[in-house]
Every structure is written in structure tokens, then in C-alpha cells.
Write a protein that holds these residues in place. Structure first.
Motif, PDB file in Angstrom:
ATOM      1  N   ALA A  60       0.830  -1.142  -0.112  1.00 19.61           N
ATOM      2  CA  ALA A  60       0.041   0.127  -0.084  1.00 19.61           C
ATOM      3  C   ALA A  60       0.826   1.365   0.252  1.00 19.61           C
ATOM      4  N   MET A  61       2.179   1.092   0.511  1.00 18.00           N
ATOM      5  CA  MET A  61       3.043   2.613   0.410  1.00 18.00           C
ATOM      6  C   MET A  61       3.172   3.114  -1.156  1.00 18.00           C
ATOM      7  N   LEU A  62       3.728   2.323  -1.946  1.00 11.59           N
ATOM      8  CA  LEU A  62       3.981   3.006  -3.130  1.00 11.59           C
ATOM      9  C   LEU A  62       2.881   4.051  -3.731  1.00 11.59           C
ATOM     10  N   PRO A  63       1.630   3.620  -3.882  1.00 10.33           N
ATOM     11  CA  PRO A  63       0.706   4.461  -4.375  1.00 10.33           C
ATOM     12  C   PRO A  63       0.567   5.770  -3.460  1.00 10.33           C
ATOM     13  N   SER A  64       0.880   5.575  -2.024  1.00 12.07           N
ATOM     14  CA  SER A  64       0.701   6.799  -1.368  1.00 12.07           C
ATOM     15  C   SER A  64       1.784   7.852  -1.445  1.00 12.07           C
ATOM     16  N   VAL A  65       2.821   7.502  -2.131  1.00 12.02           N
ATOM     17  CA  VAL A  65       4.213   8.408  -2.152  1.00 12.02           C
ATOM     18  C   VAL A  65       4.316   8.892  -3.541  1.00 12.02           C
ATOM     19  N   PHE A  66       3.261   8.435  -4.351  1.00 12.81           N
ATOM     20  CA  PHE A  66       3.652   8.883  -5.963  1.00 12.81           C
ATOM     21  C   PHE A  66       3.970  10.306  -6.173  1.00 12.81           C
ATOM     22  N   LYS A  67       3.432  11.293  -5.468  1.00 14.24           N
ATOM     23  CA  LYS A  67       3.911  12.617  -5.616  1.00 14.24           C
ATOM     24  C   LYS A  67       5.427  12.770  -5.172  1.00 14.24           C
ATOM     25  N   ALA A  68       5.884  12.370  -4.120  1.00 11.65           N
ATOM     26  CA  ALA A  68       7.302  12.392  -3.788  1.00 11.65           C
ATOM     27  C   ALA A  68       7.989  11.921  -4.577  1.00 11.65           C
ATOM     28  N   LEU A  69       7.699  10.616  -5.395  1.00  9.54           N
ATOM     29  CA  LEU A  69       8.475   9.857  -6.153  1.00  9.54           C
ATOM     30  C   LEU A  69       8.397  10.606  -7.654  1.00  9.54           C
ATOM     31  N   GLU A  70       7.501  11.389  -7.850  1.00  9.05           N
ATOM     32  CA  GLU A  70       7.574  12.231  -9.182  1.00  9.05           C
ATOM     33  C   GLU A  70       8.347  13.356  -9.018  1.00  9.05           C
ATOM     34  N   GLU A  71       8.598  13.877  -8.018  1.00  8.69           N
ATOM     35  CA  GLU A  71       9.667  14.956  -7.414  1.00  8.69           C
ATOM     36  C   GLU A  71      11.034  14.599  -7.390  1.00  8.69           C
ATOM     37  N   GLY A  72      11.328  13.385  -6.973  1.00 10.05           N
ATOM     38  CA  GLY A  72      12.467  12.878  -6.621  1.00 10.05           C
ATOM     39  C   GLY A  72      13.280  11.893  -7.475  1.00 10.05           C
ATOM     40  N   LEU A  73      12.299  11.264  -8.538  1.00 10.30           N
ATOM     41  CA  LEU A  73      12.946  10.438  -9.395  1.00 10.30           C
ATOM     42  C   LEU A  73      12.951  11.228 -10.960  1.00 10.30           C
ATOM     43  N   ASN A  74      14.102  10.923 -11.759  1.00  9.29           N
ATOM     44  CA  ASN A  74      14.147  11.474 -13.005  1.00  9.29           C
ATOM     45  C   ASN A  74      13.038  10.656 -13.742  1.00  9.29           C
ATOM     46  N   GLY A  75      12.247  11.264 -14.688  1.00 10.95           N
ATOM     47  CA  GLY A  75      11.249  11.006 -15.505  1.00 10.95           C
ATOM     48  C   GLY A  75      10.185  10.032 -14.941  1.00 10.95           C
ATOM     49  N   ALA A  76       9.851  10.384 -13.616  1.00  9.39           N
ATOM     50  CA  ALA A  76       8.774   9.574 -13.001  1.00  9.39           C
ATOM     51  C   ALA A  76       7.520  10.526 -13.264  1.00  9.39           C
ATOM     52  N   THR A  77       6.478   9.892 -13.753  1.00  4.80           N
ATOM     53  CA  THR A  77       5.149  10.187 -14.134  1.00  4.80           C
ATOM     54  C   THR A  77       3.993   9.449 -13.344  1.00  4.80           C
ATOM     55  N   PRO A  78       2.948   9.968 -13.229  1.00  3.15           N
ATOM     56  CA  PRO A  78       1.997   9.083 -12.686  1.00  3.15           C
ATOM     57  C   PRO A  78       1.699   7.737 -13.543  1.00  3.15           C
ATOM     58  N   VAL A  79       1.839   7.795 -14.668  1.00  3.20           N
ATOM     59  CA  VAL A  79       1.927   6.843 -15.625  1.00  3.20           C
ATOM     60  C   VAL A  79       2.816   5.668 -15.610  1.00  3.20           C
ATOM     61  N   SER A  80       4.099   6.155 -15.431  1.00  5.28           N
ATOM     62  CA  SER A  80       5.296   5.091 -15.088  1.00  5.28           C
ATOM     63  C   SER A  80       5.000   4.724 -13.960  1.00  5.28           C
ATOM     64  N   LEU A  81       4.712   5.184 -12.903  1.00  6.88           N
ATOM     65  CA  LEU A  81       4.677   4.841 -11.489  1.00  6.88           C
ATOM     66  C   LEU A  81       3.260   3.862 -11.252  1.00  6.88           C
ATOM     67  N   GLY A  82       2.301   4.056 -12.122  1.00  6.50           N
ATOM     68  CA  GLY A  82       1.210   3.328 -12.060  1.00  6.50           C
ATOM     69  C   GLY A  82       1.633   1.886 -12.838  1.00  6.50           C
ATOM     70  N   GLY A  83       2.403   1.881 -13.933  1.00  9.66           N
ATOM     71  CA  GLY A  83       2.937   0.721 -14.487  1.00  9.66           C
ATOM     72  C   GLY A  83       3.800   0.033 -13.703  1.00  9.66           C
ATOM     73  N   ILE A  84       4.522   0.738 -12.705  1.00  9.37           N
ATOM     74  CA  ILE A  84       5.370   0.068 -11.776  1.00  9.37           C
ATOM     75  C   ILE A  84       4.383  -0.826 -10.933  1.00  9.37           C
ATOM     76  N   VAL A  85       3.337  -0.415 -10.261  1.00  6.79           N
ATOM     77  CA  VAL A  85       2.533  -0.960  -9.519  1.00  6.79           C
ATOM     78  C   VAL A  85       1.812  -1.972 -10.261  1.00  6.79           C
ATOM     79  N   PHE A  86       1.360  -1.696 -11.485  1.00  7.91           N
ATOM     80  CA  PHE A  86       0.945  -2.850 -12.162  1.00  7.91           C
ATOM     81  C   PHE A  86       1.754  -4.021 -12.376  1.00  7.91           C
ATOM     82  N   MET A  87       3.061  -3.956 -12.833  1.00  6.28           N
ATOM     83  CA  MET A  87       3.927  -4.834 -13.143  1.00  6.28           C
ATOM     84  C   MET A  87       4.270  -5.577 -11.825  1.00  6.28           C
ATOM     85  N   GLU A  88       4.410  -4.816 -10.556  1.00  8.15           N
ATOM     86  CA  GLU A  88       4.556  -5.702  -9.543  1.00  8.15           C
ATOM     87  C   GLU A  88       3.472  -6.614  -9.191  1.00  8.15           C
TER      88      GLU A  88
END
Length: 183
Positions: A60-88
Motif C-alpha cells: 500500500a506504500m508505493l501509491p501513497s508516495v507517488f507525488k514524492a516519487l514524481e519529484e524525486g526520481l528522474n522521469g517519474a510520471t503518474p503513468v510510469s509509477l502506475g505501470g510499476i505498481v501494475f508490473m509488481e
């Protein structure tokens, strides 16, 4: 006849080398935690419940920190982070089938210990990712390894827990997992 065969199978599982003297309490765990007044199985059940809780909280942690990940990771977008959750989730869903077979055929306790340790290491590695690609790889591995926790712990409980107490043991594990989602 079929009932007798089932009892014999359950007795064989309880005496299998993967279940080292848990019911008689003659393992090194007993000497380490004797002051708590817990049996080996009760201690292991509590530890498995903590693992279930942490596994659910991690999921449950990863979706709750999407905003921080978007700001902290190069190239992170809501779509790429959602894809990561889906692949996991996909890796978890496919790997759980393999872990189920391994739980039936292998040393449940040893597999559970190594898988839990590996899952903890991979989960901790999430804190050190620096790109979307590395996050993708780490979370996919977390999905594959984390998939082991359900089949191995449930197989373990099914093998060593008396049938009269099995429902309560499963319910306790699932309740702890749900508590992890709420945290």
C-alpha cells in the motif's frame, strides 16, 4: 478409508523434516524465548503475522508516495509509477503459482525464512533507487519474492497446526495483513 489416508498424510506432514519438532517444543527457539511463555508455534505465528502486516503495508506504500516519487526520481510520471505498481502486481500474481508448488514440495520453514529475508532486502532496496528503471526492477523483484509469503506461511500452518485451530490461525494472519493495509 479416504479419511484414514488423509490423517496419515497429515501426520506425515507434521513429522516431515521441514517441521522440526515444533509441536513438541524441542527447538532452539524455546530456549531463546522461554520467558515469554509462548510455544514455538505461537512465536512463529506471531512472526508470520508481523511479516503479513509489513507485506501489506509495503504493497500500500508505493501509491501513497507517488507525488514524492514524481519529484524525486528522474522521469517519474503518474503513468510510469502506475505501470510499476501494475508490473509488481503481475509479477506477484504469476510467481504465487510457482511458490504454491514449491510450498507443497519443499521445506516450508526454510523457504519461508529465506524468502522473508530476501523480500526484506529487496523492499529496503526501494529506498535507494535513483531512477524509474531501477524502481521498476526492484519492485518487480519485490513482487516475485513477496508472492512467496502467502503460500509458504499458509502451507506451514496447514502442516503443523491441528485442524481444530487452523481456522483461527489463518484468520489471525489475514487480519494482520488487512491491518497492514490500513497503516
Amino acid at each position: 478409508m479416504q479419511m484414514q489416508r488423509r490423517r496419515t498424510t497429515q501426520q506425515n506432514l507434521r513429522t516431515h523434516p521441514s517441521m522440526p519438532l515444533l509441536t513438541s517444543g524441542r527447538t532452539s527457539l524455546l530456549t531463546q524465548v522461554a520467558g515469554l511463555g509462548l510455544t514455538n508455534f505461537q512465536l512463529l505465528q506471531i512472526l508470520m503475522a508481523v511479516v503479513f502486516l509489513l507485506h501489506a503495508a509495503d504493497g500500500a506504500m508505493l501509491p501513497s508516495v507517488f507525488k514524492a516519487l514524481e519529484e524525486g526520481l528522474n522521469g517519474a510520471t503518474p503513468v510510469s509509477l502506475g505501470g510499476i505498481v501494475f508490473m509488481e502486481a503481475m509479477c506477484h500474481s504469476l510467481a504465487v503459482l510457482v511458490w504454491g508448488v514449491l510450498a507443497d514440495r519443499g521445506d516450508k520453514l526454510a523457504l519461508l525464512m529465506y524468502a522473508t529475508l530476501s523480500w526484506g532486502i529487496v523492499t529496503a532496496a526501494t529506498a535507494f533507487v535513483s531512477s524509474v528503471t531501477s524502481l521498476f526492477v526492484v519492485r518487480a523483484l519485490a513482487g516475485v519474492i513477496g508472492a512467496s509469503i502467502g503460500p509458504l506461511s499458509q502451507g506451514f500452518i496447514g502442516a503443523v497446526c491441528p485442524s481444530a485451530e487452523r481456522g483461527r490461525a489463518f484468520g489471525f494472519l489475514i487480519a494482520c495483513g488487512q491491518l497492514g493495509y490500513m497503516l
